[in-house]
Design an enzyme around this catalytic site. Sequence first.
Site, mmCIF file in Angstrom:
data_model
loop_
_atom_site.group_PDB
_atom_site.id
_atom_site.type_symbol
_atom_site.label_atom_id
_atom_site.label_comp_id
_atom_site.label_asym_id
_atom_site.label_seq_id
_atom_site.Cartn_x
_atom_site.Cartn_y
_atom_site.Cartn_z
ATOM 1 C CE1 TYR A 171 -3.807 -2.170 0.412
ATOM 2 C CE2 TYR A 171 -2.244 -2.798 1.780
ATOM 3 C CZ TYR A 171 -3.448 -3.902 0.924
ATOM 4 O OH TYR A 171 -4.221 -4.853 1.065
ATOM 5 C CG HIS A 205 -7.028 4.422 1.337
ATOM 6 N ND1 HIS A 205 -8.067 5.408 1.681
ATOM 7 C CD2 HIS A 205 -7.960 3.510 2.284
ATOM 8 C CE1 HIS A 205 -8.921 5.004 2.343
ATOM 9 N NE2 HIS A 205 -9.080 3.906 2.310
ATOM 10 C CG PHE A 234 -5.218 -3.127 7.973
ATOM 11 C CD1 PHE A 234 -4.776 -3.751 6.381
ATOM 12 C CD2 PHE A 234 -4.762 -4.025 8.358
ATOM 13 C CE1 PHE A 234 -3.515 -3.979 5.461
ATOM 14 C CE2 PHE A 234 -2.943 -5.442 8.024
ATOM 15 C CZ PHE A 234 -3.043 -5.102 5.937
ATOM 16 C CG ASN A 265 -12.207 -0.270 7.167
ATOM 17 O OD1 ASN A 265 -11.649 0.287 6.175
ATOM 18 N ND2 ASN A 265 -12.871 -1.151 6.658
ATOM 19 C CG ASP A 284 -7.508 8.796 2.208
ATOM 20 O OD1 ASP A 284 -7.258 8.464 3.169
ATOM 21 O OD2 ASP A 284 -8.918 8.287 0.890
ATOM 22 C CG ASN A 319 -14.928 2.147 6.059
ATOM 23 O OD1 ASN A 319 -16.190 2.600 6.344
ATOM 24 N ND2 ASN A 319 -14.701 1.193 4.895
#
Length: 294
Positions: free
Chosen positions: A113, A118, A163, A165, A190, A211
Amino acid sequence: MKSVAFPAKIANLSFPSGCSSLFFPSPATFFSPALPYTITSPCRKLTKGTRGVGGLMSQCLSSSSQSLSYLSNSFSSQPESELLQALPSSKQKSPPPQLPWLIVGLGNPGKKYQGTRHNVGFEMVDALANAEGISMNTVNFKALFGKGVIGNIPIMLAKPQTFMNLSGESVGQIVSFYKIPLKQVLVVYDDLDLPFGKLRLLPKGGHGGHNGMRSIIDRLKGSRDFPRLRIGIGRPPGKMDTANFVLRQFSRQEQEELDYTFQTGIEAIRILLLEGINKSATFVNTRKSMEQLS
């Protein structure tokens, strides 16, 4: 109240016979019903002399002047440190320690990532850490964690490794452990609704469908009263799926624009900590992006 310790010389002062009873009469004499008509025996004897009461008063005043002079000399010869020690001490209470700011960048952990849209929250915190010389190598509270200062303001930097969420698990632990006021928790993330490279600083607000922010608000018992710095990543082109878009890497040109955005963000955070959110919001919300400047 603490009693004052007088020098030993003062305690040994003596007054002429008869004068002490005139100026400092004993309780028995002072409260005697015959006081208006009675003079103590030493003074009565002097009234029979040629000088009378005037002579007595002259002698007593002369002796009192000598005693006061002696008293003054005793104080002046006493070391200043001893006199200060004799005075009641009043210790000033030290101010309470300043609580740190927590600056959180949101993103997803792992090389997969890195450099994606994100993860601009992570990149903003990395840029700030590099600019301020803060190491982010410690893993604590389920986050990459670092401590430092901006000016004279202590700060903590965090990149949750749970992560996106589940970001609230990390943020909630840090806020609870260090008892950080929510007005001193800045979350950087973001935003699809802002044009690419545009920054927006707000003192509070909702999650806006993000989220990571939803998780943080839930962990803070539903409170939304904490500042947030949003970084615009723009909308996906055409019919591209949003999930695919936010996980897509930046082009070289986009990365150059982001570097400019990060420098603006660093300055905005410095102003926020040192001068307050109003000045910082005015600075960042009215600043043009690199694309607008060109």
